[in-house]
Design a protein around this motif. Structure first.
Motif, PDB file in Angstrom:
ATOM      1  N   ALA A   1     -13.338  -8.559  -0.484  1.00 47.20           N
ATOM      2  CA  ALA A   1     -14.573  -9.214  -0.904  1.00 47.20           C
ATOM      3  C   ALA A   1     -14.473  -9.745  -2.329  1.00 47.20           C
ATOM      4  CB  ALA A   1     -15.739  -8.237  -0.784  1.00 47.20           C
ATOM      5  N   GLU A   2     -13.639  -9.103  -3.155  1.00 49.75           N
ATOM      6  CA  GLU A   2     -13.490  -9.526  -4.555  1.00 49.75           C
ATOM      7  C   GLU A   2     -12.389 -10.560  -4.728  1.00 49.75           C
ATOM      8  OE1 GLU A   2     -12.443  -7.556  -8.935  1.00 49.75           O
ATOM      9  OE2 GLU A   2     -12.638  -6.305  -7.130  1.00 49.75           O
ATOM     10  N   ARG A   3     -11.260 -10.372  -4.036  1.00 55.33           N
ATOM     11  CA  ARG A   3     -10.082 -11.214  -4.264  1.00 55.33           C
ATOM     12  C   ARG A   3      -9.783 -12.188  -3.138  1.00 55.33           C
ATOM     13  NH1 ARG A   3      -6.776  -9.601  -8.443  1.00 55.33           N
ATOM     14  NH2 ARG A   3      -8.095  -8.529  -9.964  1.00 55.33           N
ATOM     15  N   GLY A   4     -10.346 -11.981  -1.989  1.00 53.29           N
ATOM     16  CA  GLY A   4     -10.003 -12.826  -0.858  1.00 53.29           C
ATOM     17  C   GLY A   4      -9.023 -12.135   0.064  1.00 53.29           C
ATOM     18  N   ARG A   5      -8.816 -12.733   1.216  1.00 51.50           N
ATOM     19  CA  ARG A   5      -7.978 -12.114   2.254  1.00 51.50           C
ATOM     20  C   ARG A   5      -6.506 -12.442   2.012  1.00 51.50           C
ATOM     21  NH1 ARG A   5      -5.913 -14.025   7.082  1.00 51.50           N
ATOM     22  NH2 ARG A   5      -6.954 -16.022   6.689  1.00 51.50           N
ATOM     23  N   PRO A   6      -5.621 -11.422   2.052  1.00 48.39           N
ATOM     24  CA  PRO A   6      -4.185 -11.698   1.931  1.00 48.39           C
ATOM     25  C   PRO A   6      -3.610 -12.146   3.270  1.00 48.39           C
ATOM     26  CG  PRO A   6      -4.515  -9.357   2.150  1.00 48.39           C
ATOM     27  CD  PRO A   6      -5.897  -9.980   2.132  1.00 48.39           C
ATOM     28  N   LYS A   7      -2.356 -12.593   3.216  1.00 46.03           N
ATOM     29  CA  LYS A   7      -1.685 -12.984   4.446  1.00 46.03           C
ATOM     30  C   LYS A   7      -0.987 -11.797   5.119  1.00 46.03           C
ATOM     31  CE  LYS A   7      -0.722 -17.733   2.934  1.00 46.03           C
ATOM     32  NZ  LYS A   7       0.355 -18.727   2.671  1.00 46.03           N
ATOM     33  N   ARG A   8      -0.532 -10.841   4.308  1.00 44.35           N
ATOM     34  CA  ARG A   8       0.300  -9.766   4.856  1.00 44.35           C
ATOM     35  C   ARG A   8       0.076  -8.484   4.074  1.00 44.35           C
ATOM     36  NH1 ARG A   8       4.319 -12.541   4.830  1.00 44.35           N
ATOM     37  NH2 ARG A   8       5.080 -12.145   2.731  1.00 44.35           N
ATOM     38  N   LEU A   9       0.138  -7.346   4.792  1.00 41.43           N
ATOM     39  CA  LEU A   9       0.080  -6.016   4.188  1.00 41.43           C
ATOM     40  C   LEU A   9       1.396  -5.302   4.471  1.00 41.43           C
ATOM     41  CD1 LEU A   9      -3.517  -4.767   5.118  1.00 41.43           C
ATOM     42  CD2 LEU A   9      -2.757  -5.790   2.972  1.00 41.43           C
ATOM     43  N   LEU A  10       2.022  -4.788   3.421  1.00 40.41           N
ATOM     44  CA  LEU A  10       3.289  -4.062   3.554  1.00 40.41           C
ATOM     45  C   LEU A  10       3.038  -2.594   3.257  1.00 40.41           C
ATOM     46  CD1 LEU A  10       6.357  -4.202   4.013  1.00 40.41           C
ATOM     47  CD2 LEU A  10       6.612  -4.562   1.547  1.00 40.41           C
ATOM     48  N   MET A  11       3.445  -1.706   4.171  1.00 39.44           N
ATOM     49  CA  MET A  11       3.117  -0.288   4.028  1.00 39.44           C
ATOM     50  C   MET A  11       4.093   0.554   4.832  1.00 39.44           C
ATOM     51  SD  MET A  11      -0.317  -1.013   6.093  1.00 39.44           S
ATOM     52  CE  MET A  11      -0.179  -2.257   7.350  1.00 39.44           C
ATOM     53  N   ASP A  12       3.949   1.882   4.684  1.00 40.47           N
ATOM     54  CA  ASP A  12       4.783   2.801   5.436  1.00 40.47           C
ATOM     55  C   ASP A  12       4.111   3.150   6.758  1.00 40.47           C
ATOM     56  OD1 ASP A  12       2.752   4.486   4.710  1.00 40.47           O
ATOM     57  OD2 ASP A  12       3.911   5.625   3.252  1.00 40.47           O
ATOM     58  N   ASN A  13       4.621   4.195   7.426  1.00 41.66           N
ATOM     59  CA  ASN A  13       4.157   4.524   8.768  1.00 41.66           C
ATOM     60  C   ASN A  13       3.254   5.756   8.791  1.00 41.66           C
ATOM     61  OD1 ASN A  13       5.997   2.651  10.607  1.00 41.66           O
ATOM     62  ND2 ASN A  13       7.273   3.455   8.973  1.00 41.66           N
ATOM     63  N   GLY A  14       2.436   5.939   7.758  1.00 41.55           N
ATOM     64  CA  GLY A  14       1.513   7.063   7.730  1.00 41.55           C
ATOM     65  C   GLY A  14       0.455   6.968   8.814  1.00 41.55           C
ATOM     66  N   SER A  15      -0.110   8.109   9.163  1.00 44.36           N
ATOM     67  CA  SER A  15      -1.103   8.125  10.244  1.00 44.36           C
ATOM     68  C   SER A  15      -2.351   7.333   9.885  1.00 44.36           C
ATOM     69  CB  SER A  15      -1.479   9.574  10.562  1.00 44.36           C
ATOM     70  OG  SER A  15      -1.995  10.225   9.405  1.00 44.36           O
ATOM     71  N   GLU A  16      -2.677   7.248   8.568  1.00 45.88           N
ATOM     72  CA  GLU A  16      -3.853   6.483   8.166  1.00 45.88           C
ATOM     73  C   GLU A  16      -3.654   4.986   8.379  1.00 45.88           C
ATOM     74  OE1 GLU A  16      -1.909   8.040   6.048  1.00 45.88           O
ATOM     75  OE2 GLU A  16      -2.869   9.902   5.411  1.00 45.88           O
TER      76      GLU A  16
ATOM     77  N   LEU B   1       0.843  -1.194   0.000  1.00 43.65           N
ATOM     78  CA  LEU B   1       0.000   0.000   0.000  1.00 43.65           C
ATOM     79  C   LEU B   1       0.875   1.241   0.000  1.00 43.65           C
ATOM     80  CD1 LEU B   1      -1.832  -2.293   1.344  1.00 43.65           C
ATOM     81  CD2 LEU B   1      -3.070  -0.426   2.429  1.00 43.65           C
ATOM     82  N   ASP B   2       0.413   2.280  -0.718  1.00 40.75           N
ATOM     83  CA  ASP B   2       1.107   3.564  -0.687  1.00 40.75           C
ATOM     84  C   ASP B   2       0.195   4.620  -1.286  1.00 40.75           C
ATOM     85  OD1 ASP B   2       3.071   5.291  -0.019  1.00 40.75           O
ATOM     86  OD2 ASP B   2       4.395   4.839  -1.702  1.00 40.75           O
TER      87      ASP B   2
ATOM     88  N   LEU C   1      -4.731   6.278  -3.502  1.00 42.58           N
ATOM     89  CA  LEU C   1      -4.333   5.099  -2.729  1.00 42.58           C
ATOM     90  C   LEU C   1      -4.151   3.934  -3.691  1.00 42.58           C
ATOM     91  CD1 LEU C   1      -3.939   3.353  -0.171  1.00 42.58           C
ATOM     92  CD2 LEU C   1      -6.439   3.114  -0.082  1.00 42.58           C
ATOM     93  N   GLY C   2      -2.941   3.371  -3.714  1.00 41.17           N
ATOM     94  CA  GLY C   2      -2.647   2.237  -4.572  1.00 41.17           C
ATOM     95  C   GLY C   2      -2.449   0.962  -3.766  1.00 41.17           C
TER      96      GLY C   2
ATOM     97  N   ASN D   1       9.869  -0.934   0.453  1.00 42.00           N
ATOM     98  CA  ASN D   1       8.584  -1.222  -0.218  1.00 42.00           C
ATOM     99  C   ASN D   1       8.748  -0.878  -1.694  1.00 42.00           C
ATOM    100  OD1 ASN D   1       5.954  -1.989  -0.556  1.00 42.00           O
ATOM    101  ND2 ASN D   1       5.052  -0.304   0.580  1.00 42.00           N
ATOM    102  N   ALA D   2       9.752  -1.504  -2.317  1.00 40.64           N
ATOM    103  CA  ALA D   2      10.189  -1.086  -3.645  1.00 40.64           C
ATOM    104  C   ALA D   2       9.160  -1.386  -4.728  1.00 40.64           C
ATOM    105  CB  ALA D   2      11.512  -1.776  -3.986  1.00 40.64           C
ATOM    106  N   HIS D   3       8.371  -2.446  -4.578  1.00 41.92           N
ATOM    107  CA  HIS D   3       7.422  -2.812  -5.633  1.00 41.92           C
ATOM    108  C   HIS D   3       6.358  -1.743  -5.827  1.00 41.92           C
ATOM    109  CE1 HIS D   3       9.143  -6.772  -6.126  1.00 41.92           C
ATOM    110  NE2 HIS D   3       9.051  -6.992  -4.830  1.00 41.92           N
ATOM    111  N   VAL D   4       5.794  -1.247  -4.727  1.00 40.06           N
ATOM    112  CA  VAL D   4       4.759  -0.223  -4.870  1.00 40.06           C
ATOM    113  C   VAL D   4       5.377   1.123  -5.258  1.00 40.06           C
ATOM    114  CG1 VAL D   4       4.707   0.581  -2.475  1.00 40.06           C
ATOM    115  CG2 VAL D   4       2.630   0.605  -3.818  1.00 40.06           C
ATOM    116  N   GLU D   5       6.623   1.384  -4.866  1.00 39.58           N
ATOM    117  CA  GLU D   5       7.287   2.618  -5.292  1.00 39.58           C
ATOM    118  C   GLU D   5       7.532   2.591  -6.796  1.00 39.58           C
ATOM    119  OE1 GLU D   5       7.786   5.253  -3.625  1.00 39.58           O
ATOM    120  OE2 GLU D   5       7.261   4.516  -1.625  1.00 39.58           O
TER     121      GLU D   5
END
Length: 328
Positions: free
Chosen positions: A171-186, A122-123, A138-139, A214-218
């Motif tokens: 709801a469309e794709r199913g639940r992932p195992k892990r979320l990778l993101m930065d430290n934003g307040s959101e 996420l980013d 939001l991507g 988090n190079a892939h989303v960058e």
């Protein structure tokens, strides 16, 4: 440096006291000039400047030595900046700066995803409308397939807005195992953390100031900005949503990706999706294991078959099995 000079002076004094030698020879052996050996510090010479500097520092307690030097020169005092800094530090007048409290996260080794829907990245990306109003995008990207799962455009994102977008994707794709993101307040609010606990997700945060973790989303953000945002002029929010959504569909289905062997993300996902047989087979095996097969009654009542015995040479063999009349 000063400690080395003091040690060299002590060596030269020791040579002069223990051996009949000259000052020149003792300084040569100690590797110091004679002027350095004979130098005597005059501390009383710095006292007037020290007093004047302390008075200015009391008037301007948040001024550093550079600003105090300017004030002294305005007052007519000519002094070298290195000498002033030495007296400034010796008097304990250094300005104490308040260090900003930073979030400290320990870098933990990450497992490389090996299948779709294992890790989402996420980013946020920022842009502006023609009116100058700021917008945020939001991507959400699948790290393994490089597929863009969501591109949500808003003027601002609260934590509940982020979780609502992720709920739609789950709801469309199913639940992932892990979320990778930065430290934003959101992404670090109490609501987001409780939402991740409810979904039993692993929330992985990168270290502050290190977006390369988090190079892939960058990399995806760079493509989004280069191919869509920088070449588009959005008149309003609705036009921005329409164009960015169209670019997302083209990115997933029609844009070849170099890291995927120049396949589209959708084609790569379909090629690595688990087959229906591999999904249903464990269920079939479990049902067979839970309910063992039972031999028919006719097989239990049938006459046994006697095969030839090599030692006795018996040649008995039942020609026919007498089956029950009700068995077809």
């Amino acid at each position: 440096m000063r400690a080395q000079r003091d040690a060299a002076r002590e060596d030269a004094r020791h040579l002069l006291a223990q051996f009949p030698t000259s000052v020149r020879r003792a300084c040569e052996l100690s590797l110091i000039p004679r002027s350095t050996f004979r130098f005597q510090r005059d501390r009383a010479r710095d006292e007037p400047l020290r007093t004047q500097l302390i008075e200015l520092a009391q008037e301007k307690p948040r001024f550093g030595y550079r600003r105090l030097l300017v004030l002294l020169r305005w007052a007519g005092t000519v002094v070298n900046h290195k000498r002033l800094f030495r007296i400034y530090r010796a008097a304990g007048l250094s300005v104490k700066r308040k260090r900003r409290k930073r979030l400290v996260r320990v870098c933990s080794p990450r497992m490389r995803p090996t299948a779709p829907n294992e890790e989402w990245s996420l980013d946020f990306v920022h842009d502006r409308l023609a009116s100058g109003r700021a917008i945020r995008v939001l991507g959400v990207v699948d790290t393994f397939t490089r597929e863009c799962l969501a591109l949500e455009v808003e003027t601002s994102f609260a934590s509940r807005r982020v979780t609502r977008v992720l709920d739609e994707v789950i709801a469309e794709r199913g639940r992932p195992k892990r979320l990778l993101m930065d430290n934003g307040s959101e992404l670090t609010s109490r609501h987001f953390l409780s939402w991740g606990t409810e979904w039993k997700l692993e929330l992985a945060y990168i270290q502050p100031g290190k977006p390369v973790q988090n190079a892939h989303v960058e990399s995806f953000n760079g493509k989004l900005r280069d191919e869509c945002l920088n070449v588009s002029w959005f008149r309003n929010l609705w036009q921005a949503r329409a164009r960015i959504s169209a670019w997302r569909r083209e990115y997933n289905s029609a844009r070849p990706h170099s890291s995927l062997g120049y396949q589209t993300p959708e084609a790569f996902r379909e090629a690595h999706a688990p087959s229906p047989r591999s999904i249903e087979m464990p269920q079939i095996l479990a049902a067979v294991k839970a309910k063992p097969c039972r031999a028919p009654a006719a097989a239990l009542t049938a006459a046994p078959v006697c095969w030839p015995d090599s030692e006795s040479g018996a040649k008995e063999k039942t020609s026919e099995l007498n089956l029950d009349s009700n068995v077809v």
